[in-house]
Design a protein around this motif. Structure first.
Motif, PDB file in Angstrom:
ATOM      1  N   ASP A  61       0.848  -1.206   0.000  1.00 13.42           N
ATOM      2  CA  ASP A  61       0.000   0.000   0.000  1.00 13.42           C
ATOM      3  C   ASP A  61       0.882   1.255   0.000  1.00 13.42           C
ATOM      4  O   ASP A  61       2.040   1.224  -0.425  1.00 13.42           O
ATOM      5  N   ASP A  62       0.345   2.341   0.463  1.00 13.97           N
ATOM      6  CA  ASP A  62       0.978   3.660   0.479  1.00 13.97           C
ATOM      7  C   ASP A  62       2.373   3.619   1.134  1.00 13.97           C
ATOM      8  O   ASP A  62       2.634   2.788   1.993  1.00 13.97           O
ATOM      9  N   TRP A  71       0.028   0.102  -4.626  1.00 16.58           N
ATOM     10  CA  TRP A  71      -0.908   1.218  -4.425  1.00 16.58           C
ATOM     11  C   TRP A  71      -0.412   2.458  -5.165  1.00 16.58           C
ATOM     12  O   TRP A  71       0.783   2.766  -5.144  1.00 16.58           O
ATOM     13  N   ARG A 121      -6.448  16.008   3.751  1.00 13.51           N
ATOM     14  CA  ARG A 121      -5.373  15.041   4.017  1.00 13.51           C
ATOM     15  C   ARG A 121      -4.053  15.549   3.427  1.00 13.51           C
ATOM     16  O   ARG A 121      -3.317  14.816   2.784  1.00 13.51           O
ATOM     17  N   LYS A 162      -3.908  -0.894  -6.792  1.00  8.35           N
ATOM     18  CA  LYS A 162      -4.960  -0.255  -5.995  1.00  8.35           C
ATOM     19  C   LYS A 162      -4.892   1.235  -6.302  1.00  8.35           C
ATOM     20  O   LYS A 162      -3.908   1.891  -5.983  1.00  8.35           O
ATOM     21  N   ASP A 190      -6.131   4.826  -5.632  1.00  5.72           N
ATOM     22  CA  ASP A 190      -6.792   5.540  -4.540  1.00  5.72           C
ATOM     23  C   ASP A 190      -7.066   6.993  -4.928  1.00  5.72           C
ATOM     24  O   ASP A 190      -6.496   7.514  -5.896  1.00  5.72           O
ATOM     25  N   ASN A 197      -7.885  10.294  -2.318  1.00  4.44           N
ATOM     26  CA  ASN A 197      -8.226  10.604  -0.934  1.00  4.44           C
ATOM     27  C   ASN A 197      -8.675  12.035  -0.663  1.00  4.44           C
ATOM     28  O   ASN A 197      -8.446  12.571   0.426  1.00  4.44           O
ATOM     29  N   CYS A 233     -10.451   2.667  -5.234  1.00  6.51           N
ATOM     30  CA  CYS A 233     -10.524   3.034  -3.820  1.00  6.51           C
ATOM     31  C   CYS A 233     -10.573   4.546  -3.776  1.00  6.51           C
ATOM     32  O   CYS A 233      -9.923   5.217  -4.570  1.00  6.51           O
ATOM     33  N   GLY A 264     -11.514   4.467   0.932  1.00  8.10           N
ATOM     34  CA  GLY A 264     -12.501   3.392   1.107  1.00  8.10           C
ATOM     35  C   GLY A 264     -13.486   3.455  -0.039  1.00  8.10           C
ATOM     36  O   GLY A 264     -13.115   3.620  -1.204  1.00  8.10           O
ATOM     37  N   ASP A 305     -12.901   1.896   4.301  1.00  9.86           N
ATOM     38  CA  ASP A 305     -11.734   1.867   5.192  1.00  9.86           C
ATOM     39  C   ASP A 305     -12.120   1.298   6.546  1.00  9.86           C
ATOM     40  O   ASP A 305     -11.254   0.994   7.361  1.00  9.86           O
TER      41      ASP A 305
HETATM   42  C1  GLA Z   1      -6.845   5.517   1.890  1.00  7.67           C
HETATM   43  C2  GLA Z   1      -7.291   4.108   1.556  1.00  7.67           C
HETATM   44  C3  GLA Z   1      -6.589   3.135   2.485  1.00  7.67           C
HETATM   45  C4  GLA Z   1      -5.097   3.284   2.348  1.00  7.67           C
HETATM   46  C5  GLA Z   1      -4.681   4.722   2.583  1.00  7.67           C
HETATM   47  C6  GLA Z   1      -3.224   4.929   2.259  1.00  7.67           C
HETATM   48  O1  GLA Z   1      -7.299   5.909   3.137  1.00  7.67           O
HETATM   49  O2  GLA Z   1      -8.667   3.989   1.628  1.00  7.67           O
HETATM   50  O3  GLA Z   1      -6.995   1.824   2.211  1.00  7.67           O
HETATM   51  O4  GLA Z   1      -4.714   2.871   1.048  1.00  7.67           O
HETATM   52  O5  GLA Z   1      -5.444   5.630   1.810  1.00  7.67           O
HETATM   53  O6  GLA Z   1      -2.825   6.228   2.466  1.00  7.67           O
END
Ligand code: GLA
Length: 730
Positions: A354-355, A402, A434, A468, A470, A472, A518, A521, A540
């Motif tokens: 992920d991140d 990600w 964020r 993935k 995303d 945000n 994503c 979430g 999430d």
């Molecule tokens: C969002 C996604 C999480 C994760 C974070 C990473 O909140 O929904 O699943 O990937 O970002 O920063």
């Protein structure tokens, strides 16, 4: 869609040009009819949407509900102007300033697009100006779904201004309309809301541009002639809009008690200038009807999604371990390799990083820096991504990564180079969410960049199987440095079109990579995105109790095949709640199963259980992916029990999930009547994920009729008791 268009060559009927009096236009599936009539004024009106009518021709004599000089009839595309008094689907200011539009039927054509898919296009023209509106209805016969959109063509030389441009209008007549819709926000998506419609207007909508389903989902269910929601009985219309931006769906009950559903792109701040010769294509409204209650409507939508609505529906979505909640930004190569080992040890099929893996001058060690700089952070991962991906493959696992390519941190090399790429209104504050801003996807240069992020990430290793994607934050202080001043109101729509243009390019080059949508979430859960994405990150909120509600709502409209569901640590990082590992697994196993924790923190017994639950998932995962969903007990019911089941299409296998959401008293026995089974077959019943079953029928062979009539009554009474039962016909 492309695949369907390829078949379009087989044009099998083109109906007569120019209206010659009244006529019926009929759009049908196996069980549903959408019947329209061209009336004596050449208007396209809707007579019926519901159960199949074999011979609708006598409806030509149907008397309208209204006095002939009182407004318009039930128009298929109500416009602002003329005699229409209802919510217009189309409202424009013509080049000469005229605000009226009155559409008359010109012609229609029916095309066979593919086996079981027929498209009917009805061409309407304005009575005064050179504006053509083509209503496009695509009937999916076996799935009983009809999609509808319209195409607005400015045949004049001068531009006109579009104000309202909805995809479709569906007039419905019933004595009562019970609307179910889905609201929610971060970590509480797809909550069920229900209201009996009264006269006037009820709308569901979003104005966030991105993370659009963190307000309302662009979907609904409408139970007709009833005040109570029923899973198995009664007439239900369900709908969803395939658009990943601002949407609005209106439910207007007029003074004749007629309900008009009008859905499409939200006209909010989106006035659109349509140049001479330009065509505006609206997104599809997806509609279905079932006489078998809400369950029937969900199954229709799921069938449609799994044949036509989601990317690569037949691809198996791998079970996985995601690094986020287990490691967050804090990892080394060693941490990741151990996670790969642990994922393999528990029988999972993929590891997702992920991140936190990128950034050079501004390394991504928290949310304040690095977005935009998609190169490996070599301080953290000196051997690069490929070493981890290769290691995963060596262990028999797939590898995922990600990205969040639409976003930018102020602390990034990208911002230094391209401050003008940020969504912003000159002279106003650029607010952060964020710690990040949004890149302006209406700008083709930004589209190239975002495509490049995906493309270059894929070049980091030949072993990347999954991405993935995303997003945000949402849009605030909308504005584009790219769009000219007079076209700032195009921003909301052009952003989404830019997003789709990028996804088209990605899918042309990477058709087989599994890509997850994503947005913090479940902020991008819609059928517009799912045309390109294999699955969504449902929420999430990984806490199992909350997830029962989130997944219940999500799976009303979207199939379980696409809903990522992960087992995480306790106390849960979002809610602080602690639930038993079995409950967490039993809840996540009703979707696309995954885990999201640090396996090194699990005890040996917990790992044993995980191994066993992952293995048992492989017995029935095909039912989750392609079976018929029956909701047996709603988590919203006061008795605190939720239950659902998936049945294979041939009724030979089924899996049943039951969850206790509160203490239900030792004296109260659970009774679950099963659905969808063959009454005349016998099923071997086996409880999974337990040492000692709490159901007397475990290990027995029971008749389908018994299971349907009497159901079964496992001993579930404490909060977080849960059961998974596997049924196989003998
Ligand atoms: C969002 C996604 C999480 C994760 C974070 C990473 O909140 O929904 O699943 O990937 O970002 O920063």
């Amino acid at each position: 869609m492309k695949r369907i268009i390829a078949f379009a060559a087989a044009l099998w009927l083109v109906a007569a040009a120019h209206a010659a009096g009244k006529r019926i236009i009929e759009i049908t599936t196996d069980d549903v009819s959408w019947i329209m009539m061209v009336n004596e004024r050449d208007e396209l009106t809707v007579l019926h949407f519901g159960g199949r009518i074999a011979d609708p021709e006598p409806l030509l004599a149907w008397r309208s509900y209204r006095h002939a000089d009182y407004g318009t009839d039930r128009m298929a595309c109500p416009t602002a102007g003329g005699r229409n008094f209802r919510q217009p689907a189309l409202r424009m200011t013509h080049a000469d300033g005229d605000m009226n539009t009155e559409l008359a039927y010109r012609s229609h054509a029916v095309e066979r697009m593919a086996d079981g898919v027929t498209r009917t296009s009805v061409e309407l023209v304005d009575r005064k100006d050179a504006v053509t509106v083509t209503m496009v209805y695509t009937a999916y016969e076996r799935e009983n779904v009809i999609t509808a959109h319209c195409e607005i063509f400015n045949g004049g030389r001068k531009p006109l201004r579009l104000h309202d441009f909805y995809s479709a209008t569906l007039p419905v007549k019933a004595s009562k309309y019970l609307l179910t819709h889905f609201y929610g926000s971060w970590a509480r998506e797809m909550q069920v809301d229900r209201t009996l419609l009264t006269h006037g207007m009820k709308s569901i909508e979003t104005r966030k541009g991105v993370r659009t389903t963190h307000t309302e989902n662009p979907s609904f269910m409408l139970s007709l002639d009833t005040e109570t929601f029923d899973e198995n009985c009664g007439e239900v219309i369900a709908g969803a809009l395939a658009w990943t931006g601002n949407f609005r769906i209106n439910f207007e009950v007029d003074e004749f008690d007629l309900l008009s559903i009008t859905g499409g792109i939200n006209p909010y701040a989106s006035e659109y200038e349509l140049a001479g010769g330009e065509r505006f294509v609206t997104p599809d409204m997806i509609l279905t009807y079932s006489a078998e209650g809400a369950g029937g409507a969900s199954r229709n939508l799921h069938d449609w999604a799994r044949s036509h609505g989601v990317w690569n529906p037949s691809q198996v979505r791998p079970t996985l371990l995601n690094s986020w909640e287990g490691a967050y930004f804090d990892f080394t190569t060693e941490t990741l390799l151990r996670m790969v080992d642990d994922a393999a040890d528990m029988g999972l099929e993929m590891f997702v990083l992920d991140d936190g893996w990128f950034g050079r001058e501004f390394p991504r060690n928290d949310s304040r820096a690095g977005l935009g700089d998609w190169c490996v952070n070599v301080a953290k991962l000196p051997e690069g991504i490929d070493s981890v991906a290769r290691y995963a493959h060596g262990k028999g696992l797939k590898f995922g990564i990600w990205i969040e390519p639409e976003m930018i941190n102020e602390k990034s090399e990208l911002y230094r180079k391209h401050p003008d790429w940020v969504v912003q209104a000159p002279g106003r504050e650029k607010t952060k969410i964020r710690n990040q801003w949004l890149l302006d996807l209406s700008n083709p240069a930004v589209q190239d960049f975002v495509f490049g992020v995906f493309d270059s990430t894929m070049q980091l290793s030949p072993h990347i199987d999954y991405v993935k994607w995303d997003a945000n934050r949402h849009v605030e202080s909308a504005g584009s440095e790219w769009l000219p001043d007079g076209r700032q109101s195009h921003f909301w729509i052009d952003y989404v079109r830019g997003f789709y243009a990028v996804l088209e390019r990605i899918r042309a080059k990477y058709p087989d990579v599994v890509v997850q949508s994503c947005a913090s979430g479940g902020g991008r859960v819609d059928y517009g995105a799912l045309k390109y994405f294999d699955e969504v990150w449902t929420s999430d909120n990984t806490e199992a109790l909350s997830r029962v509600f989130i997944q219940y709502g999500t799976n009303m409209i979207y199939p379980a095949l696409v809903t990522g569901a992960h087992v995480s640590a306790v106390p849960n990082h979002q809610t602080g709640n602690s639930t038993p590992l079995k409950f967490r697994f039993d809840v996540a196993s009703s979707g696309r199963l995954g885990m999201e924790l640090q396996p090194q923190n699990m005890t040996g017994r917990e790992r044993d259980f995980a191994r066993r639950a992952v293995e048992s998932y492989s017995m029935y995962r095909d039912l989750i992916a392609s079976g018929d969903l029956y909701r047996i007990a709603s988590p919203y019911d006061p008795d605190g029990l939720c239950a659902l089941m998936y049945v294979s299409k041939d009724k030979s296998r089924a899996v049943v999930f039951a969850y206790c959401l509160k203490y239900r008293s030792r004296t109260l026995k659970t009774q679950l009547r099963l659905h969808g089974l063959a009454r005349d077959r016998k099923y071997a019943v086996r409880e999974l994920n337990v040492d000692k079953s709490r159901y007397w029928g475990d290990g027995r062979v029971l008749g389908g009729d018994l299971l349907v009539e009497k159901g079964f009554n496992p001993d579930l009474y404490k909060i977080y008791d849960s059961g998974v039962y596997y049924l196989e016909a003998q």
